[in-house]
Design a protein around this motif. Structure first.
Motif, PDB file in Angstrom:
ATOM      1  N   ASP A 171      44.822  21.825  41.862  1.00  0.00           N
ATOM      2  CA  ASP A 171      44.684  23.251  42.154  1.00  0.00           C
ATOM      3  C   ASP A 171      45.751  24.055  41.397  1.00  0.00           C
ATOM      4  N   PHE A 172      46.966  23.562  41.391  1.00  0.00           N
ATOM      5  CA  PHE A 172      48.058  24.219  40.678  1.00  0.00           C
ATOM      6  C   PHE A 172      47.770  24.286  39.182  1.00  0.00           C
ATOM      7  N   LEU A 173      47.271  23.208  38.616  1.00  0.00           N
ATOM      8  CA  LEU A 173      47.047  23.146  37.172  1.00  0.00           C
ATOM      9  C   LEU A 173      45.965  24.107  36.695  1.00  0.00           C
ATOM     10  N   VAL A 174      44.989  24.407  37.552  1.00  0.00           N
ATOM     11  CA  VAL A 174      43.886  25.272  37.111  1.00  0.00           C
ATOM     12  C   VAL A 174      43.935  26.686  37.677  1.00  0.00           C
ATOM     13  N   ASN A 175      44.774  26.910  38.698  1.00  0.00           N
ATOM     14  CA  ASN A 175      44.767  28.215  39.356  1.00  0.00           C
ATOM     15  C   ASN A 175      46.095  28.956  39.335  1.00  0.00           C
ATOM     16  N   ASP A 176      47.162  28.316  38.935  1.00  0.00           N
ATOM     17  CA  ASP A 176      48.470  28.968  38.976  1.00  0.00           C
ATOM     18  C   ASP A 176      48.747  29.686  37.651  1.00  0.00           C
ATOM     19  N   PRO A 177      49.050  30.992  37.681  1.00  0.00           N
ATOM     20  CA  PRO A 177      49.290  31.734  36.440  1.00  0.00           C
ATOM     21  C   PRO A 177      50.483  31.211  35.633  1.00  0.00           C
ATOM     22  N   GLU A 178      51.555  30.777  36.319  1.00  0.00           N
ATOM     23  CA  GLU A 178      52.707  30.248  35.594  1.00  0.00           C
ATOM     24  C   GLU A 178      52.341  28.950  34.872  1.00  0.00           C
ATOM     25  N   ALA A 179      51.550  28.137  35.526  1.00  0.00           N
ATOM     26  CA  ALA A 179      51.095  26.909  34.880  1.00  0.00           C
ATOM     27  C   ALA A 179      50.221  27.230  33.677  1.00  0.00           C
ATOM     28  N   ALA A 180      49.323  28.205  33.858  1.00  0.00           N
ATOM     29  CA  ALA A 180      48.425  28.585  32.767  1.00  0.00           C
ATOM     30  C   ALA A 180      49.198  29.136  31.573  1.00  0.00           C
ATOM     31  N   ALA A 181      50.284  29.869  31.838  1.00  0.00           N
ATOM     32  CA  ALA A 181      51.082  30.428  30.751  1.00  0.00           C
ATOM     33  C   ALA A 181      51.738  29.323  29.926  1.00  0.00           C
ATOM     34  N   ILE A 182      52.124  28.237  30.574  1.00  0.00           N
ATOM     35  CA  ILE A 182      52.741  27.109  29.860  1.00  0.00           C
ATOM     36  C   ILE A 182      51.681  26.341  29.072  1.00  0.00           C
ATOM     37  N   ILE A 183      50.549  26.081  29.699  1.00  0.00           N
ATOM     38  CA  ILE A 183      49.508  25.259  29.070  1.00  0.00           C
ATOM     39  C   ILE A 183      48.835  26.002  27.928  1.00  0.00           C
ATOM     40  N   GLY A 184      48.654  27.313  28.077  1.00  0.00           N
ATOM     41  CA  GLY A 184      47.981  28.077  27.036  1.00  0.00           C
ATOM     42  C   GLY A 184      46.578  27.556  26.792  1.00  0.00           C
ATOM     43  N   SER A 185      46.237  27.344  25.537  1.00  0.00           N
ATOM     44  CA  SER A 185      44.896  26.855  25.193  1.00  0.00           C
ATOM     45  C   SER A 185      44.893  25.376  24.854  1.00  0.00           C
ATOM     46  N   ASP A 186      45.999  24.667  25.156  1.00  0.00           N
ATOM     47  CA  ASP A 186      46.083  23.255  24.786  1.00  0.00           C
ATOM     48  C   ASP A 186      44.922  22.450  25.346  1.00  0.00           C
ATOM     49  N   ARG A 187      44.492  22.791  26.554  1.00  0.00           N
ATOM     50  CA  ARG A 187      43.356  22.110  27.167  1.00  0.00           C
ATOM     51  C   ARG A 187      42.170  23.053  27.302  1.00  0.00           C
ATOM     52  N   GLY A 188      42.038  23.964  26.358  1.00  0.00           N
ATOM     53  CA  GLY A 188      40.967  24.940  26.390  1.00  0.00           C
ATOM     54  C   GLY A 188      41.430  26.230  27.041  1.00  0.00           C
ATOM     55  N   LEU A 189      40.727  27.305  26.764  1.00  0.00           N
ATOM     56  CA  LEU A 189      41.079  28.594  27.344  1.00  0.00           C
ATOM     57  C   LEU A 189      40.684  28.647  28.818  1.00  0.00           C
ATOM     58  N   PRO A 190      41.575  29.144  29.699  1.00  0.00           N
ATOM     59  CA  PRO A 190      41.281  29.162  31.138  1.00  0.00           C
ATOM     60  C   PRO A 190      39.997  29.927  31.435  1.00  0.00           C
ATOM     61  N   ARG A 191      39.274  29.469  32.462  1.00  0.00           N
ATOM     62  CA  ARG A 191      38.074  30.186  32.887  1.00  0.00           C
ATOM     63  C   ARG A 191      38.223  30.748  34.294  1.00  0.00           C
ATOM     64  N   ASN A 192      39.450  30.798  34.772  1.00  0.00           N
ATOM     65  CA  ASN A 192      39.756  31.547  35.979  1.00  0.00           C
ATOM     66  C   ASN A 192      40.122  32.947  35.508  1.00  0.00           C
ATOM     67  N   GLU A 193      39.229  33.915  35.703  1.00  0.00           N
ATOM     68  CA  GLU A 193      39.406  35.245  35.121  1.00  0.00           C
ATOM     69  C   GLU A 193      40.661  35.938  35.631  1.00  0.00           C
ATOM     70  N   ALA A 194      40.994  35.751  36.907  1.00  0.00           N
ATOM     71  CA  ALA A 194      42.194  36.389  37.451  1.00  0.00           C
ATOM     72  C   ALA A 194      43.445  35.837  36.776  1.00  0.00           C
ATOM     73  N   VAL A 195      43.478  34.520  36.587  1.00  0.00           N
ATOM     74  CA  VAL A 195      44.604  33.885  35.912  1.00  0.00           C
ATOM     75  C   VAL A 195      44.660  34.334  34.456  1.00  0.00           C
ATOM     76  N   LEU A 196      43.511  34.372  33.814  1.00  0.00           N
ATOM     77  CA  LEU A 196      43.461  34.752  32.400  1.00  0.00           C
ATOM     78  C   LEU A 196      43.987  36.166  32.184  1.00  0.00           C
ATOM     79  N   GLU A 197      43.640  37.074  33.080  1.00  0.00           N
ATOM     80  CA  GLU A 197      44.099  38.449  32.939  1.00  0.00           C
ATOM     81  C   GLU A 197      45.618  38.548  33.049  1.00  0.00           C
ATOM     82  N   GLU A 198      46.200  37.684  33.888  1.00  0.00           N
ATOM     83  CA  GLU A 198      47.648  37.718  34.063  1.00  0.00           C
ATOM     84  C   GLU A 198      48.388  37.197  32.843  1.00  0.00           C
TER      85      GLU A 198
END
Length: 429
Positions: free
Chosen positions: A330-357
């Protein structure tokens, strides 16, 4: 105490040897250790860059969840699945691990993956994309992000050849071949217009342009021999027109990754890669790289493009720590701080709320990928479903038959027929 634990371990091994994989969950440890700390093992594949990114995001998870310790297991691509399947067979699978679409379905049908319903918050995730991680309605895997299989165009090489970027909304496969052949003729310094690709995503796009699908409802090959033969024939046309290198050099390039590709080393104008590889191509070449749609013939029923999960996170059915494991996914796919670190390494996020942040902080290459995928939004076909058992063998098989064609040992028709026969013999076994 130790004797009872050793006895339980031996029982688990005996059950697994008997094929009772579904019983392994009963053999796992509890959620917490004696000190109240839960230890999770997490496995993934990748290069040094992905290793560093993943370690950073897992360290952040442990900072936010002091009662959970994460043990990290990573390897290169070549060894990853051999190791993972061996661990599964011995009842020692990691609690959380990465898979990709060609193998996720195989593990799911063998009862090796946990049902993630209730373990992971999926309310903000793309519901259509989530179906790629489902089998018979059960969510066994969560997509990490998405990619599109595209053509990367090296603007520097094209400029040096005196050739303008093509209009990717109208160009055909013949145009693609002719553009690439023009680049080869204009450069004359060992550079080429493009290089061959036998990627199964490429064939999937080509098939969907012709109204066919890679896998049928029965889990067997859903493409006609004619479409596959045409696809192989086009690869030969690229060599014959000198749009791409000869068979020997093409085979050599096919054994390397994106960093050594012609487009990433400024020795090629075009290359077929995944959109999340734009950063690697741009960094390697130091050039302006433009993402383009795949060509299509005038009678194509669609552009064939689709979004595919770059990979998935799954939880082992044998894990005795599913609640904590689900918390990590859940943290890896839904947390904005996690998403900022991962970037597009594993594809662009598809959680729109996270992506906007995180959108404003993404590097230029990720911004370009987002813009390109956004432009494709109204043209996309449905994401692929979980692949059948044996799908992991398709890329190497397609490549092998492709080499038979370009080295003149098989006709495209013979290669297509051979591929369908061999593929169907291993699918859903």
């Amino acid at each position: 105490m130790n004797g009872r634990k050793n006895g339980a371990t031996k029982l688990c091994s005996a059950l697994l040897m008997a094929g009772a994989l579904t019983l392994t969950a009963a053999c796992g440890g509890g959620d917490s250790g004696g000190d109240g700390t839960t230890t999770l093992r997490v496995a993934w594949w990748g290069n040094d860059t992905r290793q560093a990114i993943t370690e950073e995001v897992l360290d952040l998870f442990m900072e936010k969840n002091e009662d959970i310790k994460v043990e990290m297991e990573y390897s290169d691509w070549d060894n990853y699945y051999d190791r993972l399947t061996t661990q599964m067979a011995s009842g020692d699978a990691p609690d959380v691990f990465a898979t990709e679409i060609r193998r996720m379905g195989e593990f799911g049908t063998r009862n090796a993956l946990a049902d993630l319903d209730g373990l992971v918050d999926m309310s903000g995730l793309d519901p259509q994309l989530l179906q790629s991680g489902q089998l018979e309605g059960t969510q066994y895997a969560i997509p990490t992000g998405v990619n599109a299989f595209i053509i990367a165009a090296n603007k520097t090489v094209l400029d040096e050849a005196g050739i303008e970027l093509p209009d990717d909304t109208t160009w055909t496969w013949d145009d693609y071949r002719d553009f690439a052949a023009e680049v080869t003729a204009a450069t004359g310094d060992g550079s080429y217009g493009t290089q061959l690709s036998f990627n199964d995503a490429y064939l999937n796009i080509y098939a969907q342009q012709h109204g066919e699908i890679f896998y049928g409802e029965d889990g067997k090959i859903g493409m006609s021999e004619e479409v596959i033969a045409d696809w192989y024939s086009f690869q030969q046309d690229l060599i014959d027109s000198k749009a791409s290198p000869d068979a020997s050099r093409s085979a050599e390039l096919g054994s390397t990754g994106v960093e050594a590709s012609l487009v990433a080393t400024n020795k090629g104008a075009f290359g077929m890669w995944w959109s999340n590889q734009l950063n690697a191509i741009t960094t390697g070449s130091g050039s302006e790289i433009v993402l383009l749609r795949m060509p299509k013939d005038e009678d194509a029923v669609s552009g064939g493009h689709f979004l595919q999960p770059n990979m998935f996170w799954s939880v082992a059915a044998s894990s005795g720590k599913k609640e904590a494991a689900g918390q990590l996914v859940d943290f890896l796919v839904n947390d904005p701080e996690a998403a900022a670190i991962i970037g597009s390494d594993r594809g662009l996020p598809r959680n729109e709320a996270v992506l906007e942040e995180i959108r404003a902080g993404l590097p230029e290459t990720d911004q370009a990928s987002l813009e390109f995928i956004g432009a494709l939004a109204d043209e996309l076909n449905d994401p692929p479903k979980a692949n059948p058992n044996g799908a992991g063998e398709m890329p190497a098989m397609l490549e092998r038959y492709g080499q038979e064609v370009v080295f003149g040992r098989m006709t495209p028709q013979e290669a297509a027929s051979g591929f369908i026969s061999e593929a169907n013999s291993v699918l859903n076994k």
